[in-house]
Scaffold this motif. Structure first.
Motif, PDB file in Angstrom:
ATOM      1  N   VAL A 106       5.167   9.266  20.883  1.00 55.61           N
ATOM      2  CA  VAL A 106       6.243   9.046  19.916  1.00 55.61           C
ATOM      3  C   VAL A 106       5.637   8.287  18.732  1.00 55.61           C
ATOM      4  O   VAL A 106       5.025   7.239  18.908  1.00 55.61           O
ATOM      5  N   PHE A 107       5.791   8.863  17.554  1.00 59.60           N
ATOM      6  CA  PHE A 107       5.403   8.181  16.319  1.00 59.60           C
ATOM      7  C   PHE A 107       6.683   7.609  15.727  1.00 59.60           C
ATOM      8  O   PHE A 107       7.628   8.368  15.479  1.00 59.60           O
ATOM      9  N   CYS A 108       6.721   6.308  15.513  1.00 64.89           N
ATOM     10  CA  CYS A 108       7.849   5.753  14.769  1.00 64.89           C
ATOM     11  C   CYS A 108       7.261   4.717  13.828  1.00 64.89           C
ATOM     12  O   CYS A 108       7.077   3.556  14.192  1.00 64.89           O
ATOM     13  N   TYR A 140       2.201   7.684  24.753  1.00 63.86           N
ATOM     14  CA  TYR A 140       1.802   6.712  23.725  1.00 63.86           C
ATOM     15  C   TYR A 140       2.911   6.482  22.701  1.00 63.86           C
ATOM     16  O   TYR A 140       3.679   7.396  22.389  1.00 63.86           O
ATOM     17  N   LEU A 141       2.912   5.262  22.177  1.00 64.29           N
ATOM     18  CA  LEU A 141       3.816   4.915  21.087  1.00 64.29           C
ATOM     19  C   LEU A 141       2.959   4.452  19.907  1.00 64.29           C
ATOM     20  O   LEU A 141       2.078   3.607  20.074  1.00 64.29           O
ATOM     21  N   ILE A 142       3.206   5.033  18.732  1.00 66.10           N
ATOM     22  CA  ILE A 142       2.441   4.630  17.544  1.00 66.10           C
ATOM     23  C   ILE A 142       3.419   4.120  16.486  1.00 66.10           C
ATOM     24  O   ILE A 142       4.324   4.853  16.057  1.00 66.10           O
ATOM     25  N   THR A 164       1.028  -1.276  26.986  1.00 64.71           N
ATOM     26  CA  THR A 164      -0.256  -1.975  26.798  1.00 64.71           C
ATOM     27  C   THR A 164      -0.884  -1.480  25.489  1.00 64.71           C
ATOM     28  O   THR A 164      -0.840  -0.284  25.197  1.00 64.71           O
ATOM     29  N   PRO A 165      -1.493  -2.416  24.752  1.00 65.12           N
ATOM     30  CA  PRO A 165      -2.122  -1.965  23.504  1.00 65.12           C
ATOM     31  C   PRO A 165      -3.362  -1.127  23.785  1.00 65.12           C
ATOM     32  O   PRO A 165      -4.181  -1.473  24.621  1.00 65.12           O
ATOM     33  N   VAL A 166      -3.460   0.004  23.113  1.00 60.91           N
ATOM     34  CA  VAL A 166      -4.657   0.850  23.209  1.00 60.91           C
ATOM     35  C   VAL A 166      -5.545   0.483  22.027  1.00 60.91           C
ATOM     36  O   VAL A 166      -6.754   0.338  22.147  1.00 60.91           O
ATOM     37  N   SER A 167      -4.922   0.306  20.876  1.00 63.22           N
ATOM     38  CA  SER A 167      -5.625  -0.207  19.714  1.00 63.22           C
ATOM     39  C   SER A 167      -4.648  -1.131  18.988  1.00 63.22           C
ATOM     40  O   SER A 167      -3.708  -0.663  18.340  1.00 63.22           O
ATOM     41  N   ALA A 168      -4.880  -2.438  19.154  1.00 61.68           N
ATOM     42  CA  ALA A 168      -3.968  -3.414  18.550  1.00 61.68           C
ATOM     43  C   ALA A 168      -4.017  -3.276  17.027  1.00 61.68           C
ATOM     44  O   ALA A 168      -3.009  -3.449  16.344  1.00 61.68           O
ATOM     45  N   ARG A 169      -5.190  -2.926  16.516  1.00 57.01           N
ATOM     46  CA  ARG A 169      -5.360  -2.824  15.072  1.00 57.01           C
ATOM     47  C   ARG A 169      -4.565  -1.644  14.488  1.00 57.01           C
ATOM     48  O   ARG A 169      -3.928  -1.741  13.444  1.00 57.01           O
ATOM     49  N   GLU A 170      -4.601  -0.530  15.215  1.00 62.72           N
ATOM     50  CA  GLU A 170      -3.918   0.673  14.699  1.00 62.72           C
ATOM     51  C   GLU A 170      -2.473   0.756  15.170  1.00 62.72           C
ATOM     52  O   GLU A 170      -1.774   1.714  14.876  1.00 62.72           O
ATOM     53  N   LYS A 171      -2.062  -0.244  15.985  1.00 59.63           N
ATOM     54  CA  LYS A 171      -0.683  -0.301  16.502  1.00 59.63           C
ATOM     55  C   LYS A 171      -0.363   0.925  17.372  1.00 59.63           C
ATOM     56  O   LYS A 171       0.646   1.601  17.195  1.00 59.63           O
ATOM     57  N   ILE A 172      -1.310   1.181  18.291  1.00 60.83           N
ATOM     58  CA  ILE A 172      -1.115   2.282  19.238  1.00 60.83           C
ATOM     59  C   ILE A 172      -0.964   1.680  20.630  1.00 60.83           C
ATOM     60  O   ILE A 172      -1.788   0.859  21.058  1.00 60.83           O
ATOM     61  N   PHE A 173       0.103   2.046  21.335  1.00 59.24           N
ATOM     62  CA  PHE A 173       0.419   1.467  22.639  1.00 59.24           C
ATOM     63  C   PHE A 173       0.610   2.579  23.668  1.00 59.24           C
ATOM     64  O   PHE A 173       0.957   3.694  23.325  1.00 59.24           O
ATOM     65  N   LYS A 174       0.394   2.183  24.944  1.00 55.01           N
ATOM     66  CA  LYS A 174       0.560   3.164  26.025  1.00 55.01           C
ATOM     67  C   LYS A 174       1.663   2.665  26.939  1.00 55.01           C
ATOM     68  O   LYS A 174       1.720   1.460  27.257  1.00 55.01           O
ATOM     69  N   LYS A 175       2.505   3.587  27.389  1.00 56.92           N
ATOM     70  CA  LYS A 175       3.592   3.228  28.317  1.00 56.92           C
ATOM     71  C   LYS A 175       3.002   2.750  29.630  1.00 56.92           C
ATOM     72  O   LYS A 175       2.125   3.418  30.181  1.00 56.92           O
TER      73      LYS A 175
END
Ligand SMILES: C[S@@+](CC[C@H](N)C(=O)[O-])C[C@H]1O[C@@H](n2cnc3c(N)ncnc32)[C@H](O)[C@@H]1O
Length: 270
Positions: free
Chosen positions: A210-212, A240-242, A258-269
């Motif tokens: 989901v991209f939001c 993933y949530l972006i 959980t953050p996958v890339s904190a810098r790019e604001k990408i998270f995993k359920k």
């Protein structure tokens, strides 16, 4: 001592909410004031009470008020780096997982897609990475019907395509007058749909990503939590949530991802 002067703003907001069906109590007060002040300045209206009256006497103004509140700024591959991580890390991981479950369908949701640059960017990245015979399904939603109409036409000026490399433009777009139109692509389906993130349930379930991006900044904490819980429920396990580069997850939501890339604001359920 706090003096609470009612300047007519709460009444105006309730009025716009009721007439439009958009739950404006979910938006940050300071943001709403800034946007409505801008509209009033354009009209030469000095206060909220006068603007309320103006709205009552001019039925077309409701549309303008909503347009003022919904900022539509967007671009292809916005911020560049989140899309690089999406292409080089997220998509290959999804592909491996799908192969194990013998599926060749990937599902995305571009929530608050504006004029369509975001869902088309998702589609282009996916087409570049996934095998040719895989199916790509993208739900692209927004509250603004004008945006959706233009997004579904898929026509962009040369300037709007400047973030895309020329070979990509050639591969995915065809000339249309002075502009360029997205080519019809096999195995890629984008559904454009009106959807209000403040009041409606998720458009579907089992999304891989989901991209939001760049809409949560306008919402208050309560609305963010509600919407992020909805995204959690609409994602597949391990989905993933972006979110936007300047956005953050509220504390109570952090345990869901959980953050996958904190810098790019990408998270995993989780
Ligand atoms: C700044 S654009 C972001 C576009 C794209 N996601 C990006 O990052 O480039 C914000 C979009 O959010 C939409 N929007 C605002 N409030 C919304 C709501 N309650 N539900 C759905 N979309 C909304 C606006 O219409 C606008 O198109």
């Amino acid at each position: 001592m706090v003096i609470n002067i009612d300047d007519g703003f709460p009444f105006l907001v309730r009025k716009i909410s009721k007439a439009s069906g958009i739950i404006l109590t979910g938006y940050r007060d300071s943001y709403l004031r800034r946007r409505i002040d801008l509209r009033m300045k354009t009209l030469g209206i000095e206060n909220y009470i006068m603007y309320t009256r103006f709205l009552e006497n001019n039925p077309n103004e409701l549309k303008e008020a909503i347009n003022t509140i919904t900022v539509n700024v967007t671009e292809f591959m916005r911020d560049k780096t989140p899309f690089i991580v999406f292409r080089e890390e997220i998509l290959p991981e999804i592909m491996e997982r799908k192969k194990k479950s013998q599926s060749n369908l990937v599902r995305f949701w571009s929530a608050a897609c504006s004029y369509g640059e975001e869902p088309y960017s998702i589609g282009i990245c996916s087409k570049e990475v996934l095998p040719k015979d895989w199916s790509i399904s993208i739900y692209a939603t927004d509250i603004d019907e004008n945006c959706l109409k233009r997004a579904s036409q898929g026509t962009y000026s040369k300037e709007q395509l400047q973030n895309l490399d020329p070979p990509i433009v050639q591969k995915y777009f065809e000339p249309s007058g002075v502009d360029f139109k997205v080519k019809k692509l096999q195995k890629m389906m984008i559904r454009f749909k009106k959807h209000d993130l403040t009041s409606e349930p998720p458009v579907s379930k089992y999304f891989d990503v989901v991209f939001c991006r760049n809409v949560m900044i306008y919402f208050n904490e309560q609305q963010k939590v509600k919407m992020l819980n909805d995204f959690y429920n609409s994602l597949s396990d391990g989905g993933y949530l972006i979110i936007g580069k300047s956005e953050t997850l509220p504390g109570e939501i952090r345990e869901l991802f959980t953050p996958v890339s904190a810098r790019e604001k990408i998270f995993k359920k989780v």
